[in-house]
Scaffold this motif. Structure first.
Motif, PDB file in Angstrom:
ATOM      1  N   PRO A 268       0.577  -0.840   0.106  1.00 33.47           N
ATOM      2  CA  PRO A 268       0.061  -0.045  -0.070  1.00 33.47           C
ATOM      3  C   PRO A 268       0.678   1.151  -0.114  1.00 33.47           C
ATOM      4  O   PRO A 268       0.175   2.311  -0.299  1.00 33.47           O
TER       5      PRO A 268
ATOM      6  N   ASP B 242      -9.846  -8.036  -1.853  1.00 36.49           N
ATOM      7  CA  ASP B 242     -11.101  -8.197  -0.832  1.00 36.49           C
ATOM      8  C   ASP B 242     -11.957  -8.310  -0.399  1.00 36.49           C
ATOM      9  O   ASP B 242     -12.856  -8.818  -1.174  1.00 36.49           O
TER      10      ASP B 242
ATOM     11  N   LEU C 285      -5.193   7.836  -5.054  1.00 29.64           N
ATOM     12  CA  LEU C 285      -6.847   7.251  -5.955  1.00 29.64           C
ATOM     13  C   LEU C 285      -7.504   7.779  -4.664  1.00 29.64           C
ATOM     14  O   LEU C 285      -7.130   8.188  -3.810  1.00 29.64           O
TER      15      LEU C 285
ATOM     16  N   GLU D  46     -12.198   1.971  -6.839  1.00 30.75           N
ATOM     17  CA  GLU D  46     -10.473   2.249  -5.988  1.00 30.75           C
ATOM     18  C   GLU D  46     -11.215   1.865  -4.712  1.00 30.75           C
ATOM     19  O   GLU D  46     -10.575   1.717  -3.882  1.00 30.75           O
ATOM     20  N   TRP D  47     -12.417   2.415  -4.457  1.00 28.65           N
ATOM     21  CA  TRP D  47     -12.907   1.889  -2.626  1.00 28.65           C
ATOM     22  C   TRP D  47     -12.343   0.601  -2.242  1.00 28.65           C
ATOM     23  O   TRP D  47     -12.233  -0.049  -1.594  1.00 28.65           O
ATOM     24  N   CYS D  48     -12.533  -0.383  -3.479  1.00 27.06           N
ATOM     25  CA  CYS D  48     -12.629  -1.556  -2.633  1.00 27.06           C
ATOM     26  C   CYS D  48     -11.156  -1.994  -3.306  1.00 27.06           C
ATOM     27  O   CYS D  48     -10.360  -3.502  -2.530  1.00 27.06           O
ATOM     28  N   GLN D  49     -10.582  -1.690  -4.222  1.00 28.44           N
ATOM     29  CA  GLN D  49      -9.143  -1.215  -4.198  1.00 28.44           C
ATOM     30  C   GLN D  49      -8.700  -3.236  -4.973  1.00 28.44           C
ATOM     31  O   GLN D  49      -7.222  -2.892  -5.656  1.00 28.44           O
ATOM     32  N   THR D  50      -8.951  -3.928  -4.707  1.00 29.78           N
ATOM     33  CA  THR D  50      -8.633  -5.119  -4.943  1.00 29.78           C
ATOM     34  C   THR D  50      -9.329  -6.213  -5.043  1.00 29.78           C
ATOM     35  O   THR D  50     -10.077  -5.932  -4.127  1.00 29.78           O
TER      36      THR D  50
ATOM     37  N   ARG E 221       0.995   3.345  -3.898  1.00 31.78           N
ATOM     38  CA  ARG E 221      -0.149   3.686  -3.876  1.00 31.78           C
ATOM     39  C   ARG E 221      -0.641   4.911  -4.122  1.00 31.78           C
ATOM     40  O   ARG E 221       0.248   5.908  -3.120  1.00 31.78           O
TER      41      ARG E 221
ATOM     42  N   ASP F 199      -9.287   6.570  -1.079  1.00 30.38           N
ATOM     43  CA  ASP F 199      -8.433   5.587   0.221  1.00 30.38           C
ATOM     44  C   ASP F 199     -10.216   5.467   0.729  1.00 30.38           C
ATOM     45  O   ASP F 199     -10.458   7.235   1.230  1.00 30.38           O
ATOM     46  N   ARG F 200     -10.750   4.819   0.445  1.00 25.35           N
ATOM     47  CA  ARG F 200     -11.940   4.545   1.206  1.00 25.35           C
ATOM     48  C   ARG F 200     -11.765   4.392   3.041  1.00 25.35           C
ATOM     49  O   ARG F 200     -12.619   5.312   3.423  1.00 25.35           O
TER      50      ARG F 200
END
Length: 188
Positions: free
Chosen positions: A3, A175, A10, A168-172, A6, A12-13
């Motif tokens: 992270p 998750d 982006l 973008e909130w999820c990122q991957t 990153r 970021d939640r």
């Protein structure tokens, strides 16, 4: 992915909040693509809840312009009432920002060139990152909508789409909530 690599640009939640601006029953009938705006806002609200992203809403002069749209009114039973066109001064924004150390705001609502614009510029003036969801904001006329988006972008806001926010909130895909977020994405 580590992270620390990153991009800070982006969403970021852990650092972002969702702000719903004035999606009110009496205003919506005159707004271009209002059904899509409400549907995308609802998708973002459900994802925010799933991913523990703080969220709040405002209403402009509710005595005259009515409550939030029904789906949103259930989610936000006591939205911040305002007379100023900007929602940036609403108490819930300051409270959420302080409580959760928010440096990013995802902004949706109406009208693009009035309340959304003034809110965005006021948040930018506070040195916050503002992401305006282009497919979840609207105005009565296309010209006002386009010029509002252009001005916000020229002033430093980042234009995004509902789907880009969700990913973008999820990122991957690793998750644990990815399948649920993916289902919300497929609704669009």
């Amino acid at each position: 992915m580590d992270p620390t690599f990153r991009s800070s640009r982006l969403i970021d939640r852990a650092r972002s909040g969702l702000l719903v601006v004035d999606l009110q029953t009496k205003l919506l009938p005159g707004i271009d693509q209002s059904e899509q705006i409400v549907a995308n806002t609802d998708r973002l609200c459900r994802a925010a809840e799933l991913l523990n992203v703080p969220q709040t809403a405002s209403v402009q002069y509710p005595q005259g312009l009515g409550p939030l749209e029904a789906r949103l009114a259930e989610r936000f039973p006591t939205p911040d009432e305002k007379l100023d066109f900007s929602a940036a001064g609403c108490a819930s924004i300051a409270q959420l920002a302080e409580t959760h150390n928010l440096t990013q705001w995802i902004v949706v609502g109406i009208e693009t060139h009035i309340c959304v614009l003034q809110t965005t510029l006021d948040l930018l003036a506070r040195q916050l990152d503002v992401f305006v969801v282009a497919d979840a904001v609207g105005a009565r006329g296309d010209r006002d909508h386009r010029i509002g988006l252009d001005r916000m972008q020229a002033e430093g806001a980042t234009l995004v789409t509902t789907e880009s926010v969700l990913f973008e909130w999820c990122q991957t895909a690793a998750d644990p909530k990815f399948k649920q977020i993916s289902a919300i994405v497929r609704e669009g």
